[in-house]
Write an enzyme that holds these catalytic residues in place. Structure first.
Site, PDB file in Angstrom:
ATOM      1  CG  MET A 112      44.166  36.978  37.755  1.00  0.00           C
ATOM      2  SD  MET A 112      43.639  36.534  39.410  1.00  0.00           S
ATOM      3  CE  MET A 112      43.106  34.863  39.132  1.00  0.00           C
TER       4      MET A 112
ATOM      5  CG  ASP B 155      40.685  36.986  35.865  1.00  0.00           C
ATOM      6  OD1 ASP B 155      40.683  35.825  35.427  1.00  0.00           O
ATOM      7  OD2 ASP B 155      40.417  37.251  37.043  1.00  0.00           O
TER       8      ASP B 155
ATOM      9  CD1 TRP C 248      35.593  34.867  43.851  1.00  0.00           C
ATOM     10  CD2 TRP C 248      35.846  34.079  45.935  1.00  0.00           C
ATOM     11  NE1 TRP C 248      36.851  34.306  43.943  1.00  0.00           N
ATOM     12  CE2 TRP C 248      37.031  33.817  45.212  1.00  0.00           C
ATOM     13  CE3 TRP C 248      35.769  33.666  47.259  1.00  0.00           C
ATOM     14  CZ2 TRP C 248      38.137  33.181  45.768  1.00  0.00           C
ATOM     15  CZ3 TRP C 248      36.868  33.016  47.815  1.00  0.00           C
ATOM     16  CH2 TRP C 248      38.034  32.792  47.070  1.00  0.00           C
TER      17      TRP C 248
ATOM     18  CD  GLU D  40      33.126  28.812  41.418  1.00  0.00           C
ATOM     19  OE1 GLU D  40      32.921  29.208  42.578  1.00  0.00           O
ATOM     20  OE2 GLU D  40      34.079  29.198  40.729  1.00  0.00           O
ATOM     21  CG  ASP D  41      37.069  26.800  42.189  1.00  0.00           C
ATOM     22  OD1 ASP D  41      36.424  26.805  43.253  1.00  0.00           O
ATOM     23  OD2 ASP D  41      38.087  27.505  42.016  1.00  0.00           O
TER      24      ASP D  41
ATOM     25  CG  ASP E 281      37.931  32.438  35.688  1.00  0.00           C
ATOM     26  OD1 ASP E 281      36.827  31.946  35.382  1.00  0.00           O
ATOM     27  OD2 ASP E 281      38.413  32.365  36.832  1.00  0.00           O
TER      28      ASP E 281
ATOM     29  CG  HIS F 206      40.131  41.425  38.955  1.00  0.00           C
ATOM     30  ND1 HIS F 206      39.373  40.869  39.962  1.00  0.00           N
ATOM     31  CD2 HIS F 206      40.799  40.399  38.390  1.00  0.00           C
ATOM     32  CE1 HIS F 206      39.577  39.564  39.982  1.00  0.00           C
ATOM     33  NE2 HIS F 206      40.442  39.247  39.044  1.00  0.00           N
TER      34      HIS F 206
ATOM     35  NE  ARG G 230      36.416  38.723  45.484  1.00  0.00           N
ATOM     36  CZ  ARG G 230      36.645  38.080  46.638  1.00  0.00           C
ATOM     37  NH1 ARG G 230      35.741  38.042  47.577  1.00  0.00           N
ATOM     38  NH2 ARG G 230      37.771  37.453  46.845  1.00  0.00           N
TER      39      ARG G 230
HETATM   40  C1  BGN Z   1      39.610  28.863  47.302  1.00  0.00           C
HETATM   41  C2  BGN Z   1      38.157  28.894  46.880  1.00  0.00           C
HETATM   42  C3  BGN Z   1      38.101  28.662  45.385  1.00  0.00           C
HETATM   43  C4  BGN Z   1      38.977  29.678  44.655  1.00  0.00           C
HETATM   44  C5  BGN Z   1      40.398  29.604  45.198  1.00  0.00           C
HETATM   45  C6  BGN Z   1      41.361  30.573  44.541  1.00  0.00           C
HETATM   46  C7  BGN Z   1      36.557  28.148  48.596  1.00  0.00           C
HETATM   47  C8  BGN Z   1      35.778  26.965  49.196  1.00  0.00           C
HETATM   48  C9  BGN Z   1      35.856  26.910  50.692  1.00  0.00           C
HETATM   49  C10 BGN Z   1      37.066  26.168  51.181  1.00  0.00           C
HETATM   50  N1  BGN Z   1      37.394  27.868  47.587  1.00  0.00           N
HETATM   51  O1  BGN Z   1      39.714  29.086  48.675  1.00  0.00           O
HETATM   52  O2  BGN Z   1      36.769  28.740  44.943  1.00  0.00           O
HETATM   53  O3  BGN Z   1      38.999  29.456  43.272  1.00  0.00           O
HETATM   54  O4  BGN Z   1      40.361  29.826  46.602  1.00  0.00           O
HETATM   55  O5  BGN Z   1      41.031  31.914  44.715  1.00  0.00           O
HETATM   56  O6  BGN Z   1      36.396  29.272  49.013  1.00  0.00           O
END
Ligand code: BGN
Length: 285
Positions: free
Chosen positions: A227, A137, A197, A200-201, A135, A230, A232
């Site tokens: 970090m 940031d 947002w 995906e991670d 990322d 910023h 959203r």
């Molecule tokens: C989580 C997010 C991540 C994000 C982190 C940190 C979701 C999935 C639904 C449970 N996951 O809650 O994508 O990187 O916060 O900000 O929203």
């Protein structure tokens, strides 16, 4: 001389590989946070090669690395991050090329798809062994957090100021992660279905566990990041469907991801600081 011989493996053909442990690491860093222009960065680091490559002057790094940065509208952050990452990676004796993958206006931000695109485009341009998805940031605060690929994917950004320098939750796999080329191909990259947002991670972590990988993490004394502040971003609103998509993650792994991402390259620029790739993503919005 004895020490030098130990540190470097001198080969018969004269190629000196870099040692496994870079000798000039500083450990804990305070970081650079002031805005800096592109021109100032270029002056600071004239050794950057076209397309944003930097490599050690005195040894050959066995791993070729690509840093993939998903991007939209964060010009100051990007350059602050590079002001930190370039000297950090020089001390780590990395052979690294920076890729900025910019999503063109008109569709909601899709971080997962941008990372896939970064991988596919980098594959066309170089022979990379190691991919770090980073990322824009995040500022690394300890250079012993070595950017290298190993037996399993690594989560680098374990401890951030935003989360009081603690792991946010045990399954957190965001911010900065690294995969060898083989590992990323095996998990079929990221899902492209997370539009906006979040999620995906978490999906990527499920994918790698499903392929029997584990994740590596350094202790939080090393894996620390600052970090940059910023709000959203417009065009990256939280995705209300993310939980539902995440529930079906595993059954889609092999049929949706790196092998199905749809996009059009609008432009590729080889800048001294980075390879800048502007893409439009065909989502089904
Ligand atoms: C989580 C997010 C991540 C994000 C982190 C940190 C979701 C999935 C639904 C449970 N996951 O809650 O994508 O990187 O916060 O900000 O929203």
């Amino acid at each position: 001389l004895k020490i030098e011989q130990k540190r470097f493996s001198l080969r018969k053909d004269g190629v000196t590989f870099c040692p496994d442990r870079p000798p000039h690491l500083l450990g804990s860093l305070t970081g650079f946070y002031n805005e800096i222009t592109k021109e100032e960065l270029q002056e600071l680091f004239p050794e950057m090669e076209s397309g944003g490559r930097i490599r050690p002057p005195d040894c050959v790094q066995k791993q070729r690395m690509a840093i993939i940065m998903p991007y939209r509208n964060r010009f100051p952050h990007l350059h602050i991050a590079l002001h930190n990452l370039i000297p950090f990676l020089k001390r780590q004796q990395a052979d690294v090329t920076f890729f900025v993958i910019e999503q063109a206006p008109g569709s909601t931000f899709n971080r997962g798809a941008l990372l896939n695109i970064g991988f596919l485009e980098a594959e066309k341009l170089g022979n990379f062994d190691c991919y770090i998805f980073h990322d824009v940031d995040l500022i690394p605060l300890n250079d012993k957090n070595l950017y290298r690929c190993e037996s399993d994917p690594r989560h680098y950004a374990v401890a951030m100021n935003k989360f009081n320098f603690k792991l946010f939750y045990s399954g957190y796999f965001g911010g900065v992660v690294g995969f060898s080329r083989e590992q990323f191909l095996k998990v079929n990259g990221n899902s492209n279905l997370y539009i906006g947002w979040g999620g995906e991670d978490d999906d990527l972590l499920k994918r790698l566990y499903n392929k029997k990988y584990t994740i590596l993490r350094h202790p939080t004394t090393l894996s620390r990041y600052f970090m940059l502040k910023h709000t959203r971003d417009k065009g990256n609103e939280a995705n209300p469907l993310r939980m539902a998509i995440l529930n079906g993650a595993l059954k889609r792994q092999d049929i949706e991801g790196l092998n199905t991402v749809k996009y059009k390259v609008i432009n590729i620029t080889l800048d001294p600081l980075y390879t800048w790739i502007n893409v439009s993503i065909n989502t089904t919005e």
